[in-house]
Design an enzyme around this catalytic site. Structure first.
Site, PDB file in Angstrom:
ATOM      1  N   GLU B  28       0.836  -1.188   0.000  1.00 24.01           N
ATOM      2  CA  GLU B  28       0.000   0.000   0.000  1.00 24.01           C
ATOM      3  C   GLU B  28       0.881   1.252   0.000  1.00 24.01           C
ATOM      4  O   GLU B  28       0.406   2.371   0.156  1.00 24.01           O
ATOM      5  CB  GLU B  28      -0.943   0.040   1.193  1.00 24.01           C
ATOM      6  CG  GLU B  28      -0.241   0.210   2.516  1.00 24.01           C
ATOM      7  CD  GLU B  28      -1.190   0.472   3.674  1.00 24.01           C
ATOM      8  OE1 GLU B  28      -1.925   1.464   3.647  1.00 24.01           O
ATOM      9  OE2 GLU B  28      -1.192  -0.345   4.609  1.00 24.01           O
ATOM     10  N   CYS B  62      -2.302  -4.020   4.553  1.00 27.05           N
ATOM     11  CA  CYS B  62      -1.807  -5.196   5.295  1.00 27.05           C
ATOM     12  C   CYS B  62      -2.201  -6.535   4.694  1.00 27.05           C
ATOM     13  O   CYS B  62      -1.537  -7.534   4.924  1.00 27.05           O
ATOM     14  CB  CYS B  62      -2.226  -5.151   6.765  1.00 27.05           C
ATOM     15  SG  CYS B  62      -1.358  -3.855   7.674  1.00 27.05           S
ATOM     16  N   HIS B 195      -1.204 -12.263  11.534  1.00 21.83           N
ATOM     17  CA  HIS B 195      -0.775 -10.899  11.241  1.00 21.83           C
ATOM     18  C   HIS B 195      -0.257 -10.331  12.563  1.00 21.83           C
ATOM     19  O   HIS B 195      -0.956 -10.420  13.582  1.00 21.83           O
ATOM     20  CB  HIS B 195      -1.967 -10.094  10.721  1.00 21.83           C
ATOM     21  CG  HIS B 195      -1.676  -8.641  10.524  1.00 21.83           C
ATOM     22  ND1 HIS B 195      -0.660  -8.196   9.716  1.00 21.83           N
ATOM     23  CD2 HIS B 195      -2.259  -7.523  11.028  1.00 21.83           C
ATOM     24  CE1 HIS B 195      -0.625  -6.877   9.737  1.00 21.83           C
ATOM     25  NE2 HIS B 195      -1.582  -6.437  10.522  1.00 21.83           N
TER      26      HIS B 195
END
Lengths: 399, 399
Positions: B28, B62, B195
C-alpha cells in the site's frame, strides 16, 4: 460508478450476491491512500450476508483491469475456486487523469465495466496465446501526491507504445507458432480490439501489426507499398511519418473489417483508461453478436509506464442468460449512448475547476441532484467529518 | 527494499531472472499515484532480456501481500501458466504508516519479503481450507492525499478485528468439516501464524480461537475457566477484559507450543504491515525447519478496513535447494537480526521529520552513505527533476 455497474450486472443476469466468491477491481483511481475500492463495494454483498469474497484491487495505469481479469479467471481455474462466480470491475474516473490545461486536453472519460467470470461463459480464454511486455519507462506518472495532474512525456510515450506493441505481438506470434505449428498472421483472427484512448491511436496500432506481418513475411498484403520501409531500423520505423501514413492507408479496408466496430463506445465517451479495452470489446459484442460465435478475437491491453499484454479469446454462444444476444441486450449500448448529455467545453472547464477544488475534501453534502443520472445509478450524497463516504441510489422509476 | 529482496532471492537460489514468468507485488506504499512498484523492479529482469513477466501490484492495507500470493499461486495452477516461476513481494515502509505524534506511536517497521512460487515447493496450499471476511469498516484509512498520516479509530478497529477473526475461523471450520467429515479444533494444526503488528495482539488472537473452540465444544481445554464467559453475546465478548485476560492466561502453554516461535522477527523489527504475516512465517521456518515436514500451519492474514483470510498450508521437505533446511539457511534470520542497529528514540523522531519534509520531494541526491546497509542492498541515490528515481547497489564486499 462501480456500485452501479456491479448492482446492475447482478440484477440483469439474476445473480444472487451470495453466488459471488471473488471480486477483483482494476483501478488507479485513489479515493483513499489505503482503503481499496473493493471495500466500497462490499456493502452490496454484506446486505445478503455474504462477506466471504476474495480479491482486492490491482493497480497499474490502464493495464490493471486486464490484470484483475486474469487474476479472476486464474482463480476459477485454480484449486482455490469454490464453485461460485467471480466478478471483475474495471474503473477509472477522469479525476485521475486530468492534464494541466496548458499541456494538452485529451478526450478524458470515465467508466466502470463489470464482468462476470465462471462456467458456461461466452468468452473462452486461449490462455497459452499471450505475450506481455513490462518495462520501467518514465513517460507517464503521477509523482505529485497532492495533485491529480500527470507527468507526461509525449514523444517517449509514443515510441514506448509502438515498441511494446511490437514486443507483445512477437511473443504472441512465437507462442502461436509453437502451439499451432504454423505462422500467425492477422488473418488468423476475426477481430482485433485495442486499448483505445482515441481512435487515431487504434488505427495506427492495427497498421503497425500489419507492418509487423510484412516484415515477418507473414502475409502478402500491400507488399509493394510497404516494401520501401522494410529496411528501416526499429527506431526509424517508430518515428517515420511516411510509414505511418502509408500503413494506415493501405490497411484501411482491413481495419474497417476487423477493428472499426470496436471503436464505437471509445469514440463517443472518450478515454476511459483501464476500462477502455473493455468498452471497445463491448462495442464489438454490441454490433457483431449474431456472428461472433466460434470467432477468435485478439486484444491488446496497454498501460503507460509500461505494462502490456496481447491475448486471445474465442467467443462461444453460451446458454441463456449467457448467450451473445442476451449479453448485447443486457448491455444495451445504443440506449446508453443515446442517454448521454452534451455540454459546451466551458462547462467541462467549470466542473474540472470544482473537482480540483474538492479533491480530497471532506465535510460536505452534495446537491443530490441526480436528474442527469440513469435510473438505478448510485451517487455520492455526503462525505462526513471522519471522513466516510455515503452513497444513495436513484430508483429504477427515476427518483 | 524490494530490489534487494528480489535480487537476493534469485541469487541465493540460483534462479535466472529469465525463469520468472510472473511478478506480484503486495503493497500500500505509494511511490507514485500511477506507476506500480512492480515497474521499479522490472530492470532486474530487463537486464536479462526478460520483459514477458505478468502481474502488477495488489493493494489493500496489510492484506495485499496475501492477495498477491494467492494470485501468483492461482496463476501456477491455471491454464495460463507458462512453466516458469512466479515471484511475490510483500512490502511496506513506515513512511506509509506514520501516526501523528499526539495520537499513538506504534512500533512501526519496514520490510520486503520475496517468495518464489512454482513446482517442488516446500509450502503446499490446502486451497479448499480457506475462510475470508471482507467488510467496509471506517476504522483505519488515509483520506488525506497530501499527508502520510492515517485516520485511526482504535476501539472500532479492535472490535472489527475480533469479529473478522471469528468470522474467518467459522468459515474455515465449516469448510474443514465439509471436507474432512470431522470437527476442526486448534489441535488439528501444528502451528498458527497471525498478522503481527505487535505481540500482545497475536496472543489475544490465539486466545480468541481457543475461546471459539470452547463455544463450539470443539475441545476440552480450560472448560471450567472459560465457562463463565459462554453466555456473553458477541459484542460483550469483544469488549470483555476479563475474558481476554483469562483466555490469554489459560492458553499460555498452548501459545508457547503453537504460536510463540512465529513472533521472533515481528518482535525485533516491529510492525511490517503487509509483510508482517510472512515475517512471522519466516520466524517459524527459521526455528522449526527440522521438524516442519508434513505439518499443517494455519495462517491468518488481516488488513484493517477490512480484509481478512484464514488459510492452511502443509509443509513438505522438498529437494535441494527448496528444502526446509536450505530455506532456513538462505534466510539466515539470526544473522539479519544481529546486523540491525539500535538508535535512541530521538533519532527516530528526527528521521521521521526528515521524511515528512521529503515526502513527494524531487530534485535531490541522497548522501549515498550506505555504511549501515548490508552488502548487496539497493539504496536510493537520486530523484531527478522529471522526477525519476535512481538506485545503486552496495556491492557484496561492502562498497
Amino acid at each position: 460508478m462501480s456500485l452501479t455497474a456491479v448492482t446492475t450486472l447482478l440484477e440483469k443476469y439474476g445473480v444472487d450476491p451470495k453466488q459471488i466468491g471473488r471480486l477483483d477491481i482494476g483501478t488507479e483511481t485513489i479515493l483513499d491512500k489505503s482503503k481499496s475500492i473493493k471495500m466500497f463495494l462490499m456493502p452490496i454483498f454484506e446486505a445478503s450476508g455474504n462477506t466471504d469474497v476474495e480479491g482486492v484491487d490491482s493497480t497499474n495505469p490502464c493495464y490493471e483491469g486486464t490484470a484483475a481479469l486474469f487474476n479472476c479467471v486464474n482463480w476459477v481455474e485454480s484449486s482455490s475456486w469454490d464453485g461460485r462466480y467471480g466478478l471483475v470491475v474495471c474503473t477509472d474516473n477522469f479525476l485521475c487523469r486530468v492534464y494541466p490545461e496548458r499541456l494538452v486536453r485529451l478526450p478524458g472519460g470515465a467508466a466502470a465495466i463489470a464482468m462476470l467470470i465462471g462456467p458456461d461463459a461466452l468468452v473462452v480464454f486461449e490462455s497459452k496465446l499471450r505475450g506481455s511486455r513490462m518495462s520501467l519507462v518514465y513517460d507517464f506518472y503521477k509523482p505529485n501526491l497532492t495533485s491529480e495532474y500527470v507527468v507526461l512525456y509525449g514523444k517517449l510515450s509514443e515510441t514506448s507504445y509502438s515498441m511494446a506493441l511490437d514486443s507483445c505481438y512477437k511473443h504472441f506470434c512465437h507462442k502461436f507458432e509453437k502451439l499451432e505449428g504454423k505462422q500467425f498472421s492477422i488473418s488468423d483472427a476475426a477481430y482485433f480490439v485495442f486499448h483505445s484512448p482515441y481512435c487515431k491511436f487504434v488505427q495506427k496500432s492495427f497498421a503497425r501489426l500489419v507492418f509487423n506481418d510484412h516484415l515477418r513475411n507473414a502475409n502478402e498484403l500491400s507488399k509493394e507499398k510497404l516494401a520501401p520501409f522494410s529496411s528501416l531500423s526499429g527506431d526509424e520505423s517508430y518515428s517515420s511519418h511516411d510509414l505511418q501514413k502509408v500503413s494506415v492507408q493501405v490497411t484501411k479496408p482491413l481495419y474497417d473489417e476487423k477493428v472499426q466496430r470496436s471503436t464505437l463506445i471509445p469514440k463517443q465517451i472518450g478515454n476511459t483508461y483501464t476500462a477502455s479495452l473493455y468498452a471497445a470489446s463491448a462495442s464489438l459484442i454490441d454490433n457483431k453478436h449474431s456472428t461472433l460465435g466460434g470467432k477468435r478475437i485478439i486484444l491488446f491491453s496497454y498501460g503507460r509506464g509500461l505494462a502490456s499484454t496481447m491475448f486471445s479469446l474465442q467467443l462461444r454462444d453460451g446458454p441463456y442468460p449467457f448467450s451473445l444476444s442476451n449479453t448485447a441486450a443486457v448491455m444495451d449500448v445504443e440506449k446508453k449512448l443515446k442517454s448521454t448529455h452534451e455540454f459546451p467545453p466551458e462547462k467541462y472547464v467549470e466542473i474540472r475547476k470544482l473537482m480540483e477544488h474538492m479533491y480530497g475534501a471532506k465535510e460536505f453534502a452534495t446537491t443530490k441532484d441526480c436528474s442527469l443520472l440513469s435510473p438505478g445509478s448510485y451517487y455520492l450524497t455526503e462525505v462526513d467529518s471522519m471522513p466516510r463516504r455515503f452513497y444513495a441510489r436513484k430508483t429504477k422509476d427515476g427518483n
